[in-house]
Scaffold this active site. Structure first.
Site, short mmCIF file in Angstrom:
data_model
loop_
_atom_site.label_atom_id
_atom_site.label_comp_id
_atom_site.label_asym_id
_atom_site.label_seq_id
_atom_site.Cartn_x
_atom_site.Cartn_y
_atom_site.Cartn_z
N ARG A 255 0.82 -1.21 0.00
CA ARG A 255 0.00 0.00 0.00
C ARG A 255 0.86 1.27 0.00
NH1 ARG A 255 -5.15 -1.38 1.95
NH2 ARG A 255 -5.66 -3.46 1.17
N ASP B 202 -16.96 7.42 6.35
CA ASP B 202 -15.78 6.58 6.18
C ASP B 202 -14.54 7.47 6.28
OD1 ASP B 202 -15.50 3.52 4.92
OD2 ASP B 202 -13.71 4.75 4.64
#
Length: 275
Positions: A41, A148
């Site tokens: 990532r 979120d």
């Protein structure tokens, strides 16, 4: 792939620093077994900034925290979701919860539901579809909040456009009632459903701008990334912002045992607030 073959050097100290930053800013706990995930990532962010190592990226992050933080968080958060995932939760809403609300009051009623960790919106739209399918009275004031950490997934949720593969398993009556054909390979949630939902970026560990009360909170497969004390604090805050007799839905691999005594279990990871 071992460290020598990797594109960028990531030392144990680098991983620990990434994990510390993740915990500091999001409450997410990145254990040792997450090293490969973290490498993959963060390597994308290193390439994006044309840097050459994790150390360079961490130094860059320290100097540019305000501008880089959102992308750092977006890179590390996992967004696995689907329509009507864990279907028993939506069956409960449709067959038990909403009928009970309708029996309590036939006059105009206010309903507030929060999807915390909403990802790309499939959970919150599933909630909206369940309420409509259960005969949500047209005069009721019903709003759904979807939050979120990841700003990118929120943008997807707001657009409400999904590939055919995302809706392939839905019954034809659900498809025709709640989706419009957008292109040859995509569909879009109908405006009447979208109008029920408000998307907002929110870090669950920071102060919440909304005051509630909420009748239902969905927080599924979110707290598995938090340590026990962070979980205790979060569920306490959920209890505080839920209405009397409010309901909490959590993920299939989560439970409240030993975390909080403010909820009673109704089975199948469905809880009711009791204090």
């Amino acid at each position: 792939m071992n460290g020598d073959e990797r594109e960028f050097l990531m030392t144990d100290a680098d991983f620990s620093e990434v994990a510390s930053l993740a915990y500091q800013h999001t409450g997410i706990v990145l254990a040792e077994h997450k090293k490969d995930m973290v490498y993959g990532r963060i390597a994308r962010r290193i390439r994006h900034h044309k840097l050459s190592s994790f150390r360079q990226y961490l130094d860059f992050f320290k100097s540019n925290t305000e501008s880089e933080l959102s992308d750092f968080i977006n890179a590390l958060t996992t967004n696995l979701t689907s329509f009507f995932r864990e279907p028993h939760h939506f069956n409960f809403l449709q067959q038990h919860w909403l009928p009970k609300q309708k029996s309590i009051s036939s006059s105009k009623r206010r309903l507030r539901i929060w999807s915390a960790g909403c990802s790309i919106g499939q959970e919150v739209y599933s909630i909206a579809m369940s309420l409509r399918a259960a005969g949500l009275p047209s005069g009721w004031d019903c709003k759904l909040l979807a939050t979120d950490l990841d700003s990118n997934v929120l943008d997807t949720g707001r657009r409400g456009i999904y590939p055919d593969s995302a809706v392939a398993g839905l019954p034809s009556d659900i498809l025709s009632r709640f989706f419009d054909r957008k292109t040859n390979s995509t569909v879009q949630v109908k405006p009447a459903l979208q109008e029920m939902v408000f998307f907002k970026r929110l870090n669950l560990l920071e102060p919440w701008p909304m005051s509630g009360p909420f009748d239902v909170i969905f927080c599924r497969n979110v707290v598995i990334y938090f340590d026990k004390q962070t979980q205790r604090n979060l569920f306490d805050r959920y209890a505080d912002i839920l209405s009397t007799d409010g309901h909490l839905f959590i993920g299939h691999s989560e439970n409240l045992h030993g975390i909080t005594q403010r909820f009673e279990s109704l089975g199948q990871t469905i809880y009711r607030k009791i204090r």
